[in-house]
Design an enzyme around this catalytic site. Structure first.
Site, PDB file in Angstrom:
ATOM      1  N   SER A   1       6.949 -24.277 -30.063  1.00 14.16           N
ATOM      2  CA  SER A   1       6.952 -22.886 -30.495  1.00 14.16           C
ATOM      3  C   SER A   1       7.938 -22.629 -31.627  1.00 14.16           C
ATOM      4  CB  SER A   1       7.242 -22.003 -29.283  1.00 14.16           C
ATOM      5  OG  SER A   1       7.084 -20.637 -29.584  1.00 14.16           O
TER       6      SER A   1
ATOM      7  N   ASP B   1       5.489 -17.145 -35.451  1.00  5.55           N
ATOM      8  CA  ASP B   1       6.402 -18.220 -35.078  1.00  5.55           C
ATOM      9  C   ASP B   1       5.665 -19.550 -35.225  1.00  5.55           C
ATOM     10  OD1 ASP B   1       4.722 -17.945 -32.861  1.00  5.55           O
ATOM     11  OD2 ASP B   1       6.275 -18.532 -31.444  1.00  5.55           O
TER      12      ASP B   1
ATOM     13  N   ASP C   1       4.120 -21.733 -33.386  1.00  4.39           N
ATOM     14  CA  ASP C   1       2.808 -22.016 -32.790  1.00  4.39           C
ATOM     15  C   ASP C   1       1.908 -20.783 -32.802  1.00  4.39           C
ATOM     16  OD1 ASP C   1       4.230 -20.645 -30.814  1.00  4.39           O
ATOM     17  OD2 ASP C   1       3.297 -21.747 -29.173  1.00  4.39           O
TER      18      ASP C   1
ATOM     19  N   GLU D   1       6.877  -8.245 -25.878  1.00  4.97           N
ATOM     20  CA  GLU D   1       8.319  -8.451 -25.855  1.00  4.97           C
ATOM     21  C   GLU D   1       8.866  -8.147 -27.246  1.00  4.97           C
ATOM     22  OE1 GLU D   1       9.644 -11.674 -22.805  1.00  4.97           O
ATOM     23  OE2 GLU D   1       8.108 -12.581 -24.064  1.00  4.97           O
ATOM     24  N   ALA D   2      10.152  -7.849 -27.324  1.00  6.85           N
ATOM     25  CA  ALA D   2      10.746  -7.513 -28.612  1.00  6.85           C
ATOM     26  C   ALA D   2      10.533  -8.622 -29.637  1.00  6.85           C
ATOM     27  CB  ALA D   2      12.240  -7.234 -28.438  1.00  6.85           C
TER      28      ALA D   2
ATOM     29  N   SER E   1      21.839 -17.581 -18.192  1.00  7.61           N
ATOM     30  CA  SER E   1      20.903 -18.368 -18.983  1.00  7.61           C
ATOM     31  C   SER E   1      20.037 -19.231 -18.065  1.00  7.61           C
ATOM     32  CB  SER E   1      21.664 -19.256 -19.966  1.00  7.61           C
ATOM     33  OG  SER E   1      20.805 -20.208 -20.555  1.00  7.61           O
TER      34      SER E   1
ATOM     35  N   THR F   1      18.890 -22.149 -19.059  1.00  3.67           N
ATOM     36  CA  THR F   1      18.972 -23.538 -19.505  1.00  3.67           C
ATOM     37  C   THR F   1      20.379 -24.106 -19.597  1.00  3.67           C
ATOM     38  OG1 THR F   1      18.955 -22.770 -21.794  1.00  3.67           O
ATOM     39  CG2 THR F   1      16.822 -23.341 -20.813  1.00  3.67           C
TER      40      THR F   1
ATOM     41  N   ARG G   1      24.028 -14.419 -20.839  1.00  7.17           N
ATOM     42  CA  ARG G   1      23.553 -13.670 -21.999  1.00  7.17           C
ATOM     43  C   ARG G   1      23.883 -12.185 -21.815  1.00  7.17           C
ATOM     44  NH1 ARG G   1      20.896 -17.245 -24.992  1.00  7.17           N
ATOM     45  NH2 ARG G   1      19.966 -19.050 -23.937  1.00  7.17           N
TER      46      ARG G   1
END
Length: 611
Positions: free
Chosen positions: A80, A323, A325, A421-422, A563, A565, A570
């Site tokens: 992506s 973006d 993809d 989504e934003a 987060s 990951t 955040r």
């Protein structure tokens, strides 16, 4: 001309365990990776870490198809909006959407099994549990669709999926380089019994272009039949050329191919309102997703770099960015003074939902026949939420961050569910009650004049499910939907942008020793642990509201979430001034560092250069 997919027949019987084990063991789990985790739509890592997982996901996708009685599923090889060095896999279930949540754990178990012995044992256990094999031990017919983006390592990684899926006996349909939404579209249309009657079944790339182009043209043509507007709608000069920033990825190639359909529409006389499409930032023009594309534009709130292109002035008045993809899209423009203006997913949700509700009310003035609404996440700008509730007068539901959560919420809560989504990923989902409503309206309005407003609304609503990708966010179809709405309303981007002003916001991240010490409520708008954290955050928000004298408009707010990951938290804050948003985010980071085991020195105050 788009190429037809390649079809690889699977082995007439699955490979013996020994040969399948040899294929698995040829690609062992990398020692530098503790375990694979499943993100919003699949796996995503630095490309060299993925061969092991991709061999196993070929087995998994075949098994998933078998579990559905041979319905067709898909795997898209892409990372992506990530950098070129990364890659990943997005899995598509037979309905065309993302993999069923109940099967994510099975994918993770197979990916993390230590060796072939454990992979095969898990495979047999899962096959027996879901009843995918006949008494003789054979699987039913299995079909797996494969697509890939333009990354250099996407082709060899796709070949591993193809090899292992065929080893299971599955037929593999290889669509080559396509966008992620195209792959989801192919899977949804391959299982045609799931399509509503108003959407023609088209299982290949040419068919995808045809559906988007023809439904888009049909929507535009409704603008020429409204009495009292000068014989129909007119496109403003500032919206006559639509510039598409392809992020140096697959989207640029596919929009350029889509332009041929536009040429055919012109030849056939379907010229009302068609813009000129100009594509920039092709693969090879610059690094994938670097200083361009939807992720860069939306996060940095600045225009993309136009690699090898001198686009300026008037040609930057109507621009979209995809973006890598092409499942996200945002719009932006530069005004006469050179100031940059972003129209992100929140703005798209407002535009699309208000258009749909206006058309529905032309047929059903009471607004009781079909339940409409918008699904947002905690990251949606507070001004957009207020506008949706107070001006559009639609229902708003806040879901957990991540497209799989908002997609599910749109299905669950509404007959017509809009979500963006934003970051620009979104779509519109139409449920059974909507199609019943359309059928009832067709019967009731049959024989009425073509220029009757309710008749026009019916024709507009009837074409939307074909224009909008029902399986996943789709930059190309979303772009054409927005363009059609702007044309029908006689707007340019500046008119659209003026609907409301975004509250200034600030996003940040702070490292902690263990992110699991922070938990949140279901939609992540409030922290549930540590308890003291949310109490302190609320006090900070209240103090900022008093400081900014926020009485009637949107209130300052701040939320934090661990987060998915890394060991980090955040932070998102918004207020009526940029200084207030920065201050609120800074205070949240200091609280996290103090109460949640922050790593290193306490954070310094955040300062944004923008006013």
């Amino acid at each position: 001309m788009s190429a037809l997919p390649k079809i690889y027949r699977g082995n007439s019987t699955p490979l013996p365990d020994a040969e399948l084990a040899a294929l698995i063991d040829a690609y062992p789990k990398p020692s530098r990776l503790s375990e694979y985790s499943y993100g919003t739509a699949g796996f995503r890592y630095e490309a060299s870490l993925l061969p092991c997982a991709f061999v196993r996901m070929g087995i998994f996708t075949a098994l998933r198809s078998a579990s559905l009685g041979g319905e067709e599923v898909g795997a898209m090889i892409t990372a992506s909006h990530n950098a070129e060095r990364d890659n990943g896999m997005k899995l598509a279930d037979s309905h065309g959407g993302m993999l069923d949540a109940d099967w994510e754990e099975h994918a993770v178990s197979l990916a993390n099994a230590p060796d072939s012995k454990h992979v095969l044992a898990l495979m047999r256990t899962l096959a027996n549990r879901v009843g995918t094999t006949a008494p003789d031990g054979k699987f039913p017919p299995m079909v797996v669709h494969i697509g890939r983006d333009t990354r250099s390592h996407s082709t060899p990684l796709a070949e591993l999926v193809i090899r292992s899926a065929r080893a299971m006996g599955a037929t593999v349909i290889d669509h080559g380089t396509v966008t992620t939404p195209m792959l989801h579209h192919f899977v949804m249309h391959a299982n045609g019994h799931m399509l509503p009657m108003c959407i023609p079944q088209r299982c290949n790339e040419g068919g995808y272009y045809e559906i988007v182009a023809m439904s888009y043209a049909a929507l535009l043509r409704t603008g020429g039949t409204i009495v009292g507007v000068g014989g129909g709608c007119r496109r403003l000069p500032s919206a006559s050329t639509l510039v598409i920033d392809g992020a140096c990825g697959i989207g640029a190639i596919k929009v350029d191919e889509f332009r041929r359909i536009f040429a055919r529409l012109s030849d056939e006389g379907c010229t009302v309102g068609l813009p000129s499409l100009r594509v920039v930032n092709f693969p090879g023009d610059g690094p994938l997703n670097v200083d361009c594309g939807a992720e860069f534009v939306q996060k940095q709130q600045s225009p993309p770099k136009f690699y090898g292109d001198s686009a300026s002035g008037a040609s930057r008045q109507y621009v979209t960015s995809f973006d890598g993809d092409a499942d996200r899209v945002v719009f932006h423009y530069e005004d006469g003074g050179g100031e940059f203006h972003l129209l992100d997913g929140d703005k798209i949700a407002v535009l699309v939902s208000s258009f749909i509700q206006d058309e529905l009310r032309c047929i059903d003035p009471d607004g009781t026949a079909v339940k409409c609404g918008v699904v947002q996440t905690a990251y949606a700008n507070g001004s957009s939420t207020l506008y949706l509730k107070n001006v559009v007068k639609t229902n708003v539901v806040i879901a957990k961050t991540g497209v799989k959560f908002v997609h599910a919420a749109a299905h669950h809560h509404f007959d017509v569910g809009v979500y963006f989504e934003a970051n620009g990923h979104g779509t519109v989902l139409f449920g059974p009650k909507f199609y019943d409503f359309i059928a009832s309206a067709e019967a009731r309005l049959r024989g009425t004049p073509r220029h009757d407003r309710a008749n026009i609304a019916l024709r507009r609503l009837r074409v939307l499910p074909a224009l909008v990708n029902q399986s996943v966010g789709d930059a190309m179809s979303d772009m054409m939907l927005v363009d059609a709405i702007l044309f029908l309303r006689g707007w340019d981007l500046s008119t659209w942008a003026s609907l409301y002003s975004d509250m200034p916001s600030k996003q940040a991240k702070i490292k902690v020793a263990d992110r699991t010490v922070i938990t949140t409520n279901d939609n992540e708008t409030a922290a549930t642990a540590p308890v003291a954290l949310q109490i302190a955050l609320q006090a900070a928000m209240d103090a900022m509201a008093t400081q900014e004298n926020a009485k009637d408009g949107p209130k300052p707010r701040c939320f934090v979430r661990p987060s998915g990951t890394e060991d980090a938290v955040r932070v998102y804050a918004e207020a009526n001034t940029q200084k207030g948003a920065d201050s609120l985010a800074s205070e949240a980071m200091i609280l996290i560092h103090k109460l949640c085991g922050g790593v290193g020195a306490p954070p310094q105050p955040l300062i944004t250069n923008r006013l």
